[in-house]
Design an enzyme around this catalytic site. Structure first.
Site, PDB file in Angstrom:
ATOM      1  N   ARG A 155      48.066  39.532  30.040  1.00  0.00           N
ATOM      2  CA  ARG A 155      47.930  38.395  31.114  1.00  0.00           C
ATOM      3  C   ARG A 155      46.850  38.661  32.084  1.00  0.00           C
ATOM      4  O   ARG A 155      46.761  40.196  32.361  1.00  0.00           O
ATOM      5  CB  ARG A 155      49.204  37.813  31.706  1.00  0.00           C
ATOM      6  N   LYS A 210      48.185  45.877  50.179  1.00  0.00           N
ATOM      7  CA  LYS A 210      48.124  45.222  51.443  1.00  0.00           C
ATOM      8  C   LYS A 210      46.984  44.136  51.350  1.00  0.00           C
ATOM      9  O   LYS A 210      45.910  44.707  51.278  1.00  0.00           O
ATOM     10  CB  LYS A 210      48.134  46.025  52.582  1.00  0.00           C
ATOM     11  N   HIS A 213      43.181  32.886  29.680  1.00  0.00           N
ATOM     12  CA  HIS A 213      44.423  32.895  29.113  1.00  0.00           C
ATOM     13  C   HIS A 213      44.687  32.666  27.636  1.00  0.00           C
ATOM     14  O   HIS A 213      45.369  33.027  26.961  1.00  0.00           O
ATOM     15  CB  HIS A 213      45.566  32.028  29.737  1.00  0.00           C
ATOM     16  N   ARG A 245      44.876  35.014  24.434  1.00  0.00           N
ATOM     17  CA  ARG A 245      46.300  35.244  23.890  1.00  0.00           C
ATOM     18  C   ARG A 245      46.422  34.287  22.708  1.00  0.00           C
ATOM     19  O   ARG A 245      47.333  34.807  21.729  1.00  0.00           O
ATOM     20  CB  ARG A 245      47.571  35.285  24.959  1.00  0.00           C
ATOM     21  N   HIS A 272      56.575  38.395  24.812  1.00  0.00           N
ATOM     22  CA  HIS A 272      57.326  37.208  24.883  1.00  0.00           C
ATOM     23  C   HIS A 272      58.540  37.398  25.120  1.00  0.00           C
ATOM     24  O   HIS A 272      59.103  38.395  24.420  1.00  0.00           O
ATOM     25  CB  HIS A 272      56.902  36.335  23.903  1.00  0.00           C
ATOM     26  N   TYR A 331      67.136  44.389  19.432  1.00  0.00           N
ATOM     27  CA  TYR A 331      66.608  44.954  18.147  1.00  0.00           C
ATOM     28  C   TYR A 331      65.121  45.319  18.290  1.00  0.00           C
ATOM     29  O   TYR A 331      64.755  46.384  18.308  1.00  0.00           O
ATOM     30  CB  TYR A 331      66.992  44.321  16.990  1.00  0.00           C
TER      31      TYR A 331
END
Length: 439
Positions: A244, A273, A347, A350, A374, A384
């Site tokens: 991402r 900051k 994005h 992906r 995900h 698992y």
């Protein structure tokens, strides 16, 4: 019997959250309640003079109310009990005398101030949304008189305008405010609990992505792109790792293991900051491992020559303590001639990777979903996946993805060819032979 040890300020400050809410007694009925999320509430256990039944007094949230202040409140309550007066009744009457003390806005601002762990940016955003969408409608209402329908009315208005994500967040905030009101004895029950299911179901956002048949075209445009070196590397790394945007933009050099070719993205990062969202690590709030292909390692070594002496991989143009713009990758794509709203965006890499990995038929869904970080909705399956990590398979998979992109530089290599060939060979031997056959 040994006398009960009283708390000290240090114990209160350093009390850590556990799996379940727990109590730390101070004596005289006073105790600190530490929630699983880390919030700390001062409460006092006592028996009502009227019927001798056990009850609780809420004295406020630490650190807004200090240990000394909580003890003073306990002592005042005990004086009333000696006189046969219920301190909770007196507490409620005192609050009512304070003009506006029971308004929704007053309690909401008290709740907002109690969340000390929020970043300044998050605090400002939460309050701004309440001021914009909620306070104008129910801010002046007596919180004790509010019903579920009253709370829902302004939120449904936002939902009806198409701002479904905003409406969902407002529902969460209002529910939390009313829960705070219950916990601090402003109200007896939470009418916001019945708001569940009242809003539109939010559809998953789909980002534009190119089909695999257009990979050669994209790679040609990327090779011809003449933007800043750091920008070119950012686009390529984004494509190779398909993480991402914030996971890449806020990456630090100490997250990379060059010997093992691994990138460990933390659940949360140290905030920079003045930089919005710089505390963001993994969206799923747990460490994520990204195996790095040979191609990715080459890019990282090139980048190290540019920013290796800095903390960040991608420092800002004019200030090395800041980070590159969140629009950098999409701006590069637009410069390459793509519409980032309809054709491809950062994005969308992906989606492109997920599609190719799945269509190849070479990799398990668990490995693919784990690499995409995900969330797994099935709790047993999630346990698992988390335990096994599928790291060996993911190493092969990430190298396959990088090699597959390389092979598409000159012509499109159909994933159908891979599907028709793979059944005769295992992953390792198949991929080696296939690479040789298309040279």
């Amino acid at each position: 019997m040994c006398p009960q040890m009283k708390l000290n300020a240090r114990q209160v400050e350093t009390a850590k959250p556990k799996d379940k809410t727990y109590k730390m007694a101070d004596g005289g009925g006073l105790y600190l309640e530490v929630s699983a999320k880390g919030s700390k509430y001062w409460r006092m256990k006592y028996r009502r003079p009227s019927d001798k039944k056990e009850d609780r007094l809420a004295f406020g949230v630490w650190p807004t109310v200090t240990l000394a202040q909580a003890r003073a409140k306990r002592d005042e309550a005990k004086k009333l009990l000696v006189q046969g007066i219920d301190p909770k009744v007196v507490q409620k009457e005192a609050r009512a005398e304070n003009s506006g003390a029971y308004t929704f806005e007053a309690i909401a601002r008290e709740w907002h101030a109690s969340n000390k762990r929020w970043s300044e940016d998050h605090r400002s955003r939460v309050l701004r949304y309440l001021e914009l969408y909620i306070f104008p409608h129910i801010g002046s209402s007596d919180i004790r008189q509010l019903k579920t329908s009253h709370l829902l009315a302004p939120i449904k208005k936002v939902d009806a305008s198409g701002k479904h994500d905003v409406a969902q967040r407002l529902q969460q905030r209002v529910t939390a405010i009313m829960r705070y009101a219950v916990q601090n004895d402003y109200i007896d029950s939470n009418p916001a609990s019945d708001m569940a299911g009242a809003l539109s179901t939010t559809k998953a956002r789909h980002y534009p992505a190119l089909p695999s048949s257009r990979f050669p075209e994209f790679l040609a445009r990327l090779a011809a792109y003449r933007g800043r070196v750091m920008t070119r590397i950012a686009v390529k790394l984004s494509l190779l790792t398909f993480v991402r945007s914030s996971e890449l933009r806020f990456a630090r050099w100490d997250e990379f293991d060059f010997d093992k070719s691994l990138w460990r993205i933390p659940a949360k990062r140290e905030e920079i900051k003045g930089v919005r969202y710089s505390y963001r690590g993994m969206k799923m709030k747990e460490e994520h491992i990204v195996p790095l292909s040979r191609q990715a390692m080459i890019l990282l070594n090139q980048l190290k020559q540019i920013s290796g002496d800095k903390e960040l991989l991608f420092p800002g143009d004019h200030d090395a303590t800041k980070v590159m713009s969140e629009n950098t990758v999409n701006s590069a794509l637009r410069a390459m001639g793509y519409d980032t709203k309809t054709e491809v965006c950062g994005h969308g890499f992906r989606t492109m990777a997920r599609g190719a990995l799945g269509e190849s038929g070479l990799w398990s869904d668990d490995a693919i979903e784990r690499q995409l970080s995900h969330s797994e909705r099935n709790n047993v399956r999630a346990a698992y996946i988390h335990t096994s990590e599928h790291l060996d398979e993911r190493r092969l998979m990430m190298q396959w993805w990088a090699d597959y992109l390389d092979m598409n530089r000159n012509k499109y290599i159909s994933l159908m060819i891979i599907q028709n060939t793979k059944k005769y060979l295992n992953k390792n031997s198949y991929w080696l032979i296939f690479k040789m056959s298309v040279k």
